[in-house]
Design an enzyme around this catalytic site. Structure first.
Site, mmCIF file in Angstrom:
data_model
loop_
_atom_site.group_PDB
_atom_site.id
_atom_site.type_symbol
_atom_site.label_atom_id
_atom_site.label_comp_id
_atom_site.label_asym_id
_atom_site.label_seq_id
_atom_site.Cartn_x
_atom_site.Cartn_y
_atom_site.Cartn_z
ATOM 1 N N ASP A 190 21.056 -2.451 -3.078
ATOM 2 C CA ASP A 190 20.288 -2.394 -1.882
ATOM 3 C C ASP A 190 19.976 -0.794 -1.821
ATOM 4 O O ASP A 190 18.937 -0.169 -1.490
ATOM 5 C CB ASP A 190 20.751 -2.659 -0.665
ATOM 6 C CG ASP A 190 19.850 -2.573 0.866
ATOM 7 O OD1 ASP A 190 18.797 -2.778 0.555
ATOM 8 O OD2 ASP A 190 20.533 -2.399 1.617
ATOM 9 N N ARG A 235 1.637 -2.882 2.734
ATOM 10 C CA ARG A 235 2.926 -2.067 2.987
ATOM 11 C C ARG A 235 4.213 -2.496 2.264
ATOM 12 O O ARG A 235 5.112 -2.056 2.618
ATOM 13 C CB ARG A 235 3.171 -2.741 4.624
ATOM 14 C CG ARG A 235 2.364 -1.800 5.535
ATOM 15 C CD ARG A 235 2.846 -2.424 7.102
ATOM 16 N NE ARG A 235 4.228 -2.160 7.333
ATOM 17 C CZ ARG A 235 4.928 -2.970 8.057
ATOM 18 N NH1 ARG A 235 4.292 -4.161 8.533
ATOM 19 N NH2 ARG A 235 6.245 -2.626 8.309
ATOM 20 N N LYS A 236 3.876 -3.436 1.361
ATOM 21 C CA LYS A 236 4.994 -4.027 0.516
ATOM 22 C C LYS A 236 5.220 -3.300 -0.581
ATOM 23 O O LYS A 236 4.326 -3.097 -1.657
ATOM 24 C CB LYS A 236 4.691 -5.473 0.397
ATOM 25 C CG LYS A 236 4.451 -6.415 1.684
ATOM 26 C CD LYS A 236 4.323 -7.809 1.108
ATOM 27 C CE LYS A 236 4.061 -8.777 2.403
ATOM 28 N NZ LYS A 236 3.728 -10.224 2.053
#
Length: 270
Positions: A190, A235-236
């Protein structure tokens, strides 16, 4: 009562104010507000872009002398093993190259500095970290003992839209006996995929993370996390990641991530 601060203290407060404005997406220059963010970075490193807090009002008494340079956790320390140091030198040597004329210029890779708070990427961030949730620490940088937790350094390659992280797992990250906890591996995935997405798209938050564990990682060993951009849609930002041994011959973990671009207003507004 009028209080007159010493010149050095005034300079520190002014730097703090500039940092506040930088986090707000603005910078004060000679009394005027403009929308350009100026970031000063040492040669061979790159600072991450951070966006705005809508408004911050604070009165604080800061100790003197101030520490102008926060500790950079991405630099080598005595806990690093031979594999960690070797890979660090491999990528770091490509951050700056020498031309035939003997001049130095940027290479294809950049090392990202790493601090124990995200605030410290902003100008004056050392001051900000003392007055905004001063006890907060970045999850992967909150263990004082060197080598006990997450030891890692991240390099980015803008040309290839690629990111690599050299990671050495400390003894406090144990899951199965003698091996790294799956949650610690997920944390690093992450962290690195999010860093790469931030580098490509500005501030982001994790929307989805899919992880497949293939083989365990021994405590104290060094692994390589390699991230690449899959695609961008509005936005991705879609990123994929592989965790391998140091020569990439063994796959430990693979993952894909989806990140959404945000402003600090999204964080503060909930």
């Amino acid at each position: 009562m009028k209080v007159i601060l010493p010149a050095k203290t005034r300079g520190g407060v002014q730097q703090m104010a500039r940092g506040l404005c930088q986090i707000m997406g603005r910078e004060i220059s000679k009394g005027n507000v403009n929308t350009n963010i100026r970031q000063m970075t040492p040669r061979g490193t790159l600072q991450l872009p951070w966006s705005s807090i809508n408004s911050v009002r604070t009165i604080a008494v800061l100790p003197w002398p101030f520490s102008f340079q926060p500790r950079d956790f991405s630099l080598p320390n005595s806990s690093w093993g031979s594999d960690m140091r070797r890979l660090y030198e491999h990528y770091n040597s490509q951050c700056e190259v020498e031309t035939d004329d003997g001049e130095k210029k940027w290479g294809v890779w950049r090392r990202l500095p790493s601090y124990n708070r995200s605030l410290k990427y902003a100008t004056g961030g050392v001051y900000l970290s003392k007055i905004i949730q001063s006890k907060a620490r970045l999850f992967t940088r909150n263990i004082r003992e060197q080598g006990a937790g997450f030891e890692y350094v991240v390099f980015v390659n803008k040309q290839e839209q690629k990111c690599v992280c050299v990671f050495q797992a400390g003894h406090l990250l144990e899951g199965p006996p003698g091996h790294v906890h799956g949650g610690a591996i997920a944390t690093m995935i992450d962290t690195v995929t999010g860093t790469h997405a931030t580098y490509l798209s500005g501030p982001v938050m994790t929307a989805n993370l899919n992880i497949n564990y293939r083989s365990p990682i021994s405590l104290g060993s060094t692994v390589l996390l390699t991230c690449s951009l899959d695609k961008k849609e509005g936005r991705k930002t879609f990123v994929s990641c592989q965790v391998t041994n140091t020569d990439s011959s063994k796959l430990h973990t693979e993952a894909t991530g989806l990140f959404l671009s945000i402003t600090m207003g999204h964080l503060l507004g909930g």
